[in-house]
Design an enzyme around this catalytic site. Structure first.
Site, PDB file in Angstrom:
ATOM      1  N   CYS B 111       0.885  -1.168   0.000  1.00  0.00           N
ATOM      2  CA  CYS B 111       0.000   0.000   0.000  1.00  0.00           C
ATOM      3  C   CYS B 111       0.917   1.210   0.000  1.00  0.00           C
ATOM      4  O   CYS B 111       1.566   1.515   1.000  1.00  0.00           O
ATOM      5  CB  CYS B 111      -0.917   0.038   1.218  1.00  0.00           C
ATOM      6  SG  CYS B 111      -1.830   1.588   1.317  1.00  0.00           S
ATOM      7  N   CYS B 114      -0.801   4.315   2.520  1.00  0.00           N
ATOM      8  CA  CYS B 114      -0.441   4.284   3.939  1.00  0.00           C
ATOM      9  C   CYS B 114      -0.121   2.859   4.314  1.00  0.00           C
ATOM     10  O   CYS B 114       1.030   2.448   4.282  1.00  0.00           O
ATOM     11  CB  CYS B 114      -1.508   4.900   4.822  1.00  0.00           C
ATOM     12  SG  CYS B 114      -3.209   4.438   4.466  1.00  0.00           S
ATOM     13  N   SER B 115      -1.136   2.069   4.635  1.00  0.00           N
ATOM     14  CA  SER B 115      -0.862   0.665   4.960  1.00  0.00           C
ATOM     15  C   SER B 115      -2.144  -0.137   4.828  1.00  0.00           C
ATOM     16  O   SER B 115      -2.419  -1.001   5.655  1.00  0.00           O
ATOM     17  CB  SER B 115      -0.322   0.544   6.368  1.00  0.00           C
ATOM     18  OG  SER B 115      -1.270   1.097   7.250  1.00  0.00           O
ATOM     19  N   CYS B 116      -2.943   0.168   3.808  1.00  0.00           N
ATOM     20  CA  CYS B 116      -4.197  -0.544   3.611  1.00  0.00           C
ATOM     21  C   CYS B 116      -3.892  -2.036   3.450  1.00  0.00           C
ATOM     22  O   CYS B 116      -2.935  -2.406   2.771  1.00  0.00           O
ATOM     23  CB  CYS B 116      -4.922  -0.001   2.385  1.00  0.00           C
ATOM     24  SG  CYS B 116      -5.264   1.763   2.542  1.00  0.00           S
TER      25      CYS B 116
END
Lengths: 110, 207
Positions: B111, B114-116
């Site tokens: 991702c 961000c950090s999906c």
């Protein structure tokens, strides 16, 4: 990229209790309808990008610092928790920790 | 003036949490006082993500796909309702998309935003998934990143990198390891590592 080769060590889900707390707080606020998740992700992404300009983020504490900063900004804007409200309450918690005997539960006076 | 946490081991008072922890507590206190959050719900969420949601969920889905062709077809066609039927529901309203590894194509998920991440299937992402290094390099030089993880693919296998978003989260369906024909679904699930479902590992490989 040493971060990527040390991945085999078992790691806790959340490295610090406050990481878990700020995560849960944000998810709960989303689930109660305070903001949409894509909007959150966009804001959070912008914070990460800004922080990442000055240094390389390692995905640990710095990741959740960015998360917390984003949540504080969102809540300040929507009035959920204004910055002016947060500061004295934080100080009150600090005082409570410093004046509560070790081992006793810590709580605010009111 | 802010007092700093001290280092001695004789604490006359409760140990002061780190500064960001106090900021989080302040937010919780204010929101609770205003009736905007339910503190019990926060504890419940933390318990869920620390103890009940994790890569074992995804591993069960993968093992089922390896043994049930109809399930696999449905999963690849539209994963969200299929995994919801198993109780793995995206609480943030995201869609889950499963991408299948084949001898021709290896899939890897990142991702860059961000950090999906597919929380219902994999839980909270590991630190490296959230690092700038992985987020930047996975797209730019995926084969080198794979090498860092100890994964070397045959020359003929291409690598495709999928960029998750807040709305669409990818899960890799790794290839079933050779020699596992006699294993049960539960035994197969044991071979499915978290990294194999992100695409930075292979099923049955080092976890």
């Amino acid at each position: 990229m040493s971060d990527c080769v040390t991945h085999s060590a078992p790691e806790p889900v959340f490295a610090e209790p406050w990481h878990a707390q700020v995560f849960a707080l944000t998810v709960h606020l989303n689930e109660t309808g305070r903001f949409a998740w894509p909007d959150w992700a966009e804001r959070f992404s912008a914070t990460l990008k800004r922080h990442g300009l000055s240094r390389e983020l390692d995905g640990g504490d710095d990741y959740f610092y960015a998360w917390l900063e984003t949540l504080e900004a969102v809540l300040d804007e929507d009035g959920g928790a204004l910055r002016g409200e947060v500061s004295p309450v934080k100080d009150a918690w600090e005082e409570a920790y410093l004046t509560t005997p070790h081992g006793a539960p810590v709580s605010l006076g009111r | 003036m802010r007092r700093m946490p001290h280092d001695d081991h004789d604490h006359p008072h409760a140990l002061l949490p780190p500064e960001p922890a106090l900021r989080v507590k302040a937010l919780e206190t204010i929101l609770t006082r205003k009736g905007l959050i339910d503190p019990a719900a926060l504890d419940e969420l933390i318990d869920t993500y620390e103890n009940r949601i994790g890569p074992k969920n995804g591993a069960r889905v993968v093992a089922r796909a390896w043994t049930d062709p109809e399930f696999k077809a449905a999963l690849l066609a539209d994963a969200t309702p299929v995994v919801a039927d198993l109780g793995y529901y995206g609480r943030q309203g995201e869609h889950m998309v499963v991408v299948e590894n084949t001898p021709e194509q290896h899939n890897m998920v990142v991702c860059t935003l961000c950090s999906c991440y597919p929380w219902p299937l994999l839980g909270i992402p590991p630190g490296w998934y959230k690092s700038d290094a992985y987020r930047a390099r996975a797209v730019r030089e995926p084969r080198k990143v794979l090498a860092d993880f100890g994964v070397t693919l045959p020359k003929g296998t291409s690598v495709r990198v999928w960029d998750s978003t807040a709305e669409v989260r990818y899960l890799v369906l790794p290839m079933r390891p050779d020699g596992t024909e006699g294993l049960s679904e539960d035994e197969l699930a044991e071979l499915v590592t978290r990294d194999s479902m992100i695409g930075t590992g292979l099923a049955g490989g080092p976890s």
